[in-house]
Write a protein that holds these residues in place. Sequence first.
Motif, short mmCIF file in Angstrom:
data_model
loop_
_atom_site.label_atom_id
_atom_site.label_comp_id
_atom_site.label_asym_id
_atom_site.label_seq_id
_atom_site.Cartn_x
_atom_site.Cartn_y
_atom_site.Cartn_z
N ASN A 73 35.25 5.53 -0.33
CA ASN A 73 34.75 4.13 -0.62
C ASN A 73 35.62 3.28 0.22
O ASN A 73 36.96 3.16 0.13
CB ASN A 73 34.90 3.85 -2.21
N GLY A 74 35.06 2.22 0.91
CA GLY A 74 35.67 1.18 1.63
C GLY A 74 35.75 1.69 2.97
O GLY A 74 36.43 0.97 4.12
N ALA A 75 35.37 2.73 3.56
CA ALA A 75 35.55 3.31 4.71
C ALA A 75 34.91 2.60 5.88
O ALA A 75 35.24 2.62 7.03
CB ALA A 75 35.37 4.59 5.01
N GLY A 76 33.57 2.08 5.61
CA GLY A 76 32.81 1.21 6.24
C GLY A 76 31.45 1.93 6.66
O GLY A 76 30.77 1.50 7.55
N LYS A 77 30.95 3.12 5.85
CA LYS A 77 29.78 3.64 6.07
C LYS A 77 28.73 2.79 6.04
O LYS A 77 27.76 2.69 6.93
CB LYS A 77 29.81 4.78 5.33
N THR A 78 28.44 2.20 4.90
CA THR A 78 27.26 1.24 4.85
C THR A 78 27.36 0.07 5.69
O THR A 78 26.49 -0.40 6.32
CB THR A 78 27.04 0.89 3.36
N GLN A 99 20.06 2.60 -0.56
CA GLN A 99 20.57 3.46 -1.64
C GLN A 99 19.85 3.15 -2.76
O GLN A 99 19.68 3.96 -3.65
CB GLN A 99 22.13 3.10 -1.87
N ASP A 100 19.35 1.81 -2.78
CA ASP A 100 18.41 1.59 -4.11
C ASP A 100 16.93 1.60 -3.99
O ASP A 100 16.39 1.05 -4.92
CB ASP A 100 18.97 0.27 -4.75
#
Length: 263
Positions: A39-44, A85-86
Amino acid sequence: MTAALQVRGMGISFGGVRALDGVDLDVAPGEIVGLIGPNGAGKTTLFDCISGLAPGEGSVAVAGRDVTGLSPHARAHAGLGRSFQDARMFSSMTVLDTLRVAGERNAARRPSVIATLLGLGGVPEQAKAATDRALAVVQQFGLGAYRDKLIGELSTGTRRVVDLAGLLVQRPSVVLLDEPSSGIAQREAEALGPLLRQVRDELGCAMVVIEHDMPLLLGLVDRLYALETGRVIASGRPQDVVADERVVRSYLGDDPAAIERSG
């Protein structure tokens, strides 16, 4: 061979925090590429920059065409599809009408979306073409029992299938999928891999997939990129990337006991 998607030097900062820092990404035609990271790696954020939803630095090319300065809508016209995602769809629309609207991206005259839905405005040929495309995709994805149901009445897994069907009717050359298994049951998740391969085969498109379900991802992708704090720390064959010490530490930290327990 011209890459289906080429990203060079992608970077972006938020309030002084460097969310992406010089990310390069290459995807060949018909290839399925995975994107992993904590989480927070920058993927999205990377997906947002590629699709034009965030003002990233660097460049983006789709099938050899530079789309860096284009709006999200124009990038979609250039062949870039995005699944969120949603599963962002109107809950008060039926499955069939949702797919008809999705198919309007390829219509010759853009202002006719509402007219097509309502059967107004002298566009009967366009309305019939949109309906025919939607019905074909309903058949391909086994959605016949749901075609007249409202999106809001569907399960999360069925909404995910409708979202993917909407991509198929748009005919993109590159599809960005953000956590396609999010919120769906295990049985539905197990069916997702074959469904995504079907989408790839039907479209002849390339895919980039963010996914936390590692068995699903490893059984699906041809290559894998790992991100940490906005940078690519490993890329290549899936099994090589997940075995990379930097990737293991990114997920598990530097505690030897934790790493040993992971197997």
